[in-house]
Design an enzyme around this catalytic site. Sequence first.
Site, PDB file in Angstrom:
ATOM      1  N   HIS A  26       2.247  -6.598 -28.202  1.00 12.25           N
ATOM      2  CA  HIS A  26       2.124  -7.769 -29.389  1.00 12.25           C
ATOM      3  C   HIS A  26       2.067  -7.371 -30.920  1.00 12.25           C
ATOM      4  CE1 HIS A  26      -1.021  -9.031 -26.203  1.00 12.25           C
ATOM      5  NE2 HIS A  26      -0.017 -10.390 -25.838  1.00 12.25           N
ATOM      6  N   CYS A  54      13.456 -25.456 -22.810  1.00 11.75           N
ATOM      7  CA  CYS A  54      12.839 -24.972 -23.511  1.00 11.75           C
ATOM      8  C   CYS A  54      12.470 -23.635 -23.325  1.00 11.75           C
ATOM      9  CB  CYS A  54      11.234 -25.752 -22.604  1.00 11.75           C
ATOM     10  SG  CYS A  54      10.441 -25.555 -20.959  1.00 11.75           S
TER      11      CYS A  54
END
Length: 539
Positions: free
Chosen positions: A187, A494
Amino acid sequence: MQGSATGLAYRGRTASIGFARGPLVRVDASTTCERVAGTLVEEALALRKAIDLASGQIAELAAIAGGEAAQILEFQVALLEDQDLIEAIFSSIGEGNGADVAWCSALDAQIGDYNSAEDEYLKARSSDLADLRDRVIANLRGGEGRGPEIPGGSVVCADDLPPSRFLEIDWSAGGGLALLRGSPTSHVAMLARARGIPMVVQLGAIPQVGATALLDGEGATLELDPSAEQLRLFEQRREIHRKSRASARAILRRPTASWRGERIKLLINIQRVEDLDHADAQYADGIGLMRTEFLLAERGGLPDEETQYRAYDAVLRWADRRPVTIRTFDAGGDKPVPGFTIDGEANPFLGVRGLRLCLARPEIFTVQLRALARAAVRGNLRVMFPMVTAPDELEAGRKLFADIVQSLQAERIAAMLPELGIMVEVPAAALAIATFKAAFFSIGSNDLAQYVLACDRSNGALAPLMDSLHPAVLELIARTAEHGRRTGTSVSLCGDMAGEERCLPALLNCGLRQLSVNASSLAQIKHTIDRLSSGGGLG
Ligand code: PEP
Ligand code: MG
């Protein structure tokens, strides 16, 4: 490590590109559990106070940071609200353990579990837990132990750094992050990339004492006490990087590049409405992928119809007339969602995930489809199903969606069936592409590559094999693009490949003319397409 005339150079892995030059500051928090314990009642009260204080501190950080950072901190809040865990710690105090000892041993056990996970994503979560452990311990000690003050522009060095510690540092004067361990998928790495803070991980052991540091997030190096020659070369690399970023940003304002006379559409991938605040997002041709499963990670369980409708409507209003592709929940695999995904699957990547899971949980899927059907009347919406293997799955999703539109209309609520497409990320779907009656296709190269190459996408040990430019992967991309061209069906890509400069020539040669990337890559990708189409090579 490499020695040189006066400086030492260390090599790690890139987590965020960019350059930083400044004093090296170590910020490892002390976690030794030394504290004089009081009575049982005093210890229990002290821990309750330290936990409440930590909750308030995290909530305050989340409110200031917002967006993705706030979502990351939710993991820590959820842990503080885990009654089983907290009650076990208070019972341990009841058995005579000091508050800090009880807290540390419970958290260390959890950290151990996460660290032993094979999944790199789960492993990376252990630093969030270590952060929570240290925050509560620092509170128990009256605020000591959160490390030194960090002068602006420093190269911050730690064994690993939790997201909340990252958010507490003032990065306004620049600086960078050098981690001895850490992971590019953590993170804190996501936050560093989003904020343009250079970051290198897995540097190994480096000296404790302060020194002048040069951090090169492109070459993944850290140089300490550099010689004049090292400094000169570092500044030269930094200048080249600055110029290339500047020209890339200038190119954003120009019409999108073309390739062999055809226009290339560049769209963006988002996870939440806040991602549209990125300064470069406005230059996109639309939204190529909204990963709605990230709405499920927000506080308060599964989002209700109204919450979802507001999120989809906000994205459509932002896009105005530009196309917006919203993907239905792609939960499961590496994205477990409590109360939704299935626990204990032996192989979650091959399990009940994506559209398979939504069809198995119609009570949850219906809420999302109702919100999407209502949003469809508000803009240029396309809805995409993830992880589709067989045409029957697409048809089952279409039937459920059409029934929902009908019942909304019967309730006199404005709703319509949007264009329906699928992700092409299962090899079977790519090989049998002609059997799908989809209005559009979007290639999910992250999953497509993992399934074609039989490499878990989150397993760092397989990185050398996980080559999305493998001829087998390119073959499936080219077949899908060719099918689109032949039938006049829109095909985009994508997955992360679209944002990697080195992949662009291959993707364009496969026939793709629509790519969807993170907003932070938009400038560089547009710049590279421009350079390639004017005959230049990759920079
Ligand atoms: C993909 O698989 O390439 C993709 C875009 O979806 P996700 O990364 O969310 O699985
Ligand atoms: Mg995928």
